[in-house]
Motif scaffolding. Sequence first.
Motif, PDB file in Angstrom:
ATOM      1  N   GLY A  35      13.512  19.067 -43.456  1.00  0.00           N
ATOM      2  CA  GLY A  35      14.497  18.010 -43.676  1.00  0.00           C
ATOM      3  C   GLY A  35      15.567  18.053 -44.754  1.00  0.00           C
ATOM      4  O   GLY A  35      16.907  17.890 -44.513  1.00  0.00           O
ATOM      5  N   PRO A  42      15.058  15.867 -38.315  1.00  0.00           N
ATOM      6  CA  PRO A  42      13.682  15.247 -37.945  1.00  0.00           C
ATOM      7  C   PRO A  42      13.074  15.927 -36.665  1.00  0.00           C
ATOM      8  O   PRO A  42      11.946  16.130 -36.734  1.00  0.00           O
ATOM      9  CB  PRO A  42      13.780  13.939 -38.270  1.00  0.00           C
ATOM     10  N   TYR A  69       7.746  13.573 -39.362  1.00  0.00           N
ATOM     11  CA  TYR A  69       8.890  12.788 -39.175  1.00  0.00           C
ATOM     12  C   TYR A  69       9.299  11.906 -40.383  1.00  0.00           C
ATOM     13  O   TYR A  69      10.397  11.972 -40.850  1.00  0.00           O
ATOM     14  CB  TYR A  69       8.647  11.675 -38.029  1.00  0.00           C
ATOM     15  N   LYS A  70       8.439  11.392 -41.208  1.00  0.00           N
ATOM     16  CA  LYS A  70       8.677  10.502 -42.154  1.00  0.00           C
ATOM     17  C   LYS A  70       9.232  11.553 -43.268  1.00  0.00           C
ATOM     18  O   LYS A  70      10.187  11.176 -44.224  1.00  0.00           O
ATOM     19  CB  LYS A  70       7.361   9.597 -42.619  1.00  0.00           C
ATOM     20  N   ASN A  73      12.820  12.727 -42.782  1.00  0.00           N
ATOM     21  CA  ASN A  73      13.575  11.404 -43.220  1.00  0.00           C
ATOM     22  C   ASN A  73      14.074  11.303 -44.427  1.00  0.00           C
ATOM     23  O   ASN A  73      15.115  11.125 -44.849  1.00  0.00           O
ATOM     24  CB  ASN A  73      13.304  10.191 -42.393  1.00  0.00           C
ATOM     25  N   THR A  88      20.025  15.838 -43.096  1.00  0.00           N
ATOM     26  CA  THR A  88      19.924  15.104 -41.801  1.00  0.00           C
ATOM     27  C   THR A  88      21.218  14.219 -41.547  1.00  0.00           C
ATOM     28  O   THR A  88      21.870  13.809 -42.358  1.00  0.00           O
ATOM     29  CB  THR A  88      18.826  14.122 -41.594  1.00  0.00           C
ATOM     30  N   SER A  90      21.762  11.045 -40.850  1.00  0.00           N
ATOM     31  CA  SER A  90      21.621   9.565 -41.766  1.00  0.00           C
ATOM     32  C   SER A  90      21.668   9.824 -43.273  1.00  0.00           C
ATOM     33  O   SER A  90      22.173   9.028 -43.786  1.00  0.00           O
ATOM     34  CB  SER A  90      20.286   8.849 -41.178  1.00  0.00           C
ATOM     35  N   SER A 118      13.058   5.102 -50.144  1.00  0.00           N
ATOM     36  CA  SER A 118      12.670   5.937 -48.687  1.00  0.00           C
ATOM     37  C   SER A 118      11.119   5.318 -48.664  1.00  0.00           C
ATOM     38  O   SER A 118      10.831   4.851 -47.419  1.00  0.00           O
ATOM     39  CB  SER A 118      12.831   7.352 -48.903  1.00  0.00           C
ATOM     40  N   GLY A 271      18.885   5.852 -37.065  1.00  0.00           N
ATOM     41  CA  GLY A 271      18.812   5.839 -38.498  1.00  0.00           C
ATOM     42  C   GLY A 271      20.422   5.970 -39.075  1.00  0.00           C
ATOM     43  O   GLY A 271      20.511   5.282 -40.032  1.00  0.00           O
ATOM     44  N   ASN A 307      17.475   4.044 -43.584  1.00  0.00           N
ATOM     45  CA  ASN A 307      17.230   5.054 -42.931  1.00  0.00           C
ATOM     46  C   ASN A 307      15.785   5.466 -42.575  1.00  0.00           C
ATOM     47  O   ASN A 307      15.328   5.721 -41.438  1.00  0.00           O
ATOM     48  CB  ASN A 307      17.739   6.631 -43.550  1.00  0.00           C
ATOM     49  N   SER A 308      14.945   5.101 -43.674  1.00  0.00           N
ATOM     50  CA  SER A 308      13.558   5.217 -43.609  1.00  0.00           C
ATOM     51  C   SER A 308      12.819   4.396 -42.597  1.00  0.00           C
ATOM     52  O   SER A 308      11.936   4.740 -42.028  1.00  0.00           O
ATOM     53  CB  SER A 308      12.894   5.438 -44.985  1.00  0.00           C
ATOM     54  N   ALA A 311      12.934   4.598 -38.759  1.00  0.00           N
ATOM     55  CA  ALA A 311      11.821   5.577 -38.291  1.00  0.00           C
ATOM     56  C   ALA A 311      10.685   4.787 -37.780  1.00  0.00           C
ATOM     57  O   ALA A 311      10.379   4.888 -36.356  1.00  0.00           O
ATOM     58  CB  ALA A 311      11.371   6.590 -39.331  1.00  0.00           C
TER      59      ALA A 311
END
Lengths: 498, 177
Positions: A35, A42, A69-70, A73, A88, A90, A118, A271, A307-308, A311
């Motif tokens: 990321g 992501p 994924y997390k 982000n 990313t 976002s 986050s 996001g 943003n977080s 997800a």
Amino acid sequence: MMDILVNLSAGFSIMFTPMAILLCLLGVFAGITFGAIPGISPSMAVALLLPMTFNLPPILGMVLLLGAYKGANYGGSVSAVLINTPGTPSAAVTAFDGYPMTKTGRVGEAMGISLYASVFGGIIGTVVLILFARPLALVALRFWPSEYFALTILGLTTVATMGGKNWQKALVAVVFGLLLNTIGMDPIAGTRRFTFGDIRLLDGLSLIPAIIGLFALGELFYNIEHYVKGTKFDKLAYKLPKLSYYLTVWKNIVRAGVLGTIIGIFPGAGGTIAAFISYDVEKRFSKNPEEFGKGSPEGVAAAESSNSASAGGALVPLLALGIPGSATAAVLLGSLLVHGLNPGPEMFVKEPELVYGMFASMFMANAFILLVGLLGAKLFVRVTDLKKTILYPLIFTFAIVGSYAVTSSMYSVVVCVVFGVIGWIFRRYGYPSAPVVLGIVLGSLAELSFRQALIIGGIESFYKRPLTLIMLAIAIAAVAAPIVSKRMKEMKERTEID
Amino acid sequence: MQLVFLAIVLALGWLAIRPFKKLRPYTGQILVLVGIFWIGLLFYFITFSFRVPRFASVATTGATVPRFWFYVLIPITLLALIPMLKGHDAPDEKPGNVWRVGIVFGTLVLSLVSFRYIGYYLSSAIFLVVVMWVLDSRDKVQLIAIPVGWVIFSHFFFARLLYVRLPIGTLFAGLFG
């Protein structure tokens, strides 16, 4: 409620096994690393790890992918804060205030806020996902194109606060982004538009290279123009602030987290829109709105939290209805299908251990992000210790290879460089770059939903559906409010002077 | 061709601004507006040449949205121009070392073009050395170590780990291929 708690405890019992813990940690670490690299989104990070899950039991495979994924982000914000190069799309919003904080020596503060926002935003998103997955997914599905259009207009109104004093220039920039977004194949009828015979433009402009160009290269060209030999960054405060410091932004984190989750639920929103809208909302709520864009901790908190959280929201339609709401959700759906699982309402009944195991893994992933973030922050910030003579050329090469990685073609690199020049010119003449990104991000959804609404219900669909009307009214008010209040303030000042 | 037209429009814009002393401090800002407006205008006229499929909806075509954004652009451009005409906006900031930017940009373009011939690794290494030199770095160890380190890192991380197929160039493809 009792069912949820029982299932969740069963999910946690799966998670507290050495293999699950190890895979979650591995996923988070890989996600943060990928990321943080411009160009690796992501969805790419998750896709890169997908082959590793084929021989794993479904739940362990999902633990790895959700961790990635997390992690990805959050990872996007690291390079955004440190070198103004969002990893990313976002994270572009995080860069608005994160990078100015770094430039003014508050890098520890910026990194700390982005980390905690986050993590807590992610927790909010997960809680909402657990409690309201099905009802929220059904609401999102009832949205008509006119409502999606109103949502994008609401997103576009954030430009009113983004430009600050230069709001007129911000408006020009956002329309410029919207115009650029029309390059490529028309989404309804397939008409070729503004491609000038170049087939590479049929897919439109690549978003990630455009963002890297506007933010990273634009800033670099500007810095090189004003570079004076021997200059260094201001003395940086590497130390992360004490825990009590984060309490000053808890309201921003919670509000942005909830908003981010809700926006994330809508398929296609994602996001980036969540971060833009939450940033705008927090600026309006803030007592110090003038600090936004110049290094406001509230701005970083809002962008990262939403943003977080988005997800978690993006997983709502995936798990509840089997509809992937984002590119990453589509990759996750692919992983579930590979293991012979069909996401949807039945999965909650037939595979509760899997579903709640995934929820539990998201909590664990947040804990690992905190751990890796805290341990890694001191290491990450050392990047800014490098001399400018080394850092600037390296950012160039990172930006170029990151853009190249998006499509493995020189086309993305050319897009990046062209937008770099645009970003530099905009920076020189006081035009904000962020609205261009906003226009490019929202343009596609705005056009598609606008035209779908016209085809389905004609112009009436924009004023006969109450929710559309309400959202459009809010959008108009959002644009008008700062302008009207500014005018009133000016008039008041004039009368006082008189 | 379109870029040539854009350059001509900007040059004409510049010539139009010169006689007005009040507008001179805003030359750059106004030219940005002119450039964006020109792109919008160009897009607007191009929309009339779109081939509309027979099955296309009567309500909308591929031209609808670009035209709509251009109509929005007209008043917004005027709105952005007003503070400059009134002299309320901050003037253009003084240019820094634009030549240095030109050199870095030129090196970047040359480096990108040379990807095809000498490959990513060698051209990015040369690019790093040139830009570090332009930024007054004279430390020989750094001038060697940074490009070499970058080449090794980018090979292992991007090519090996992430499977990004970085161009190796016709020269190396011929030698090793």
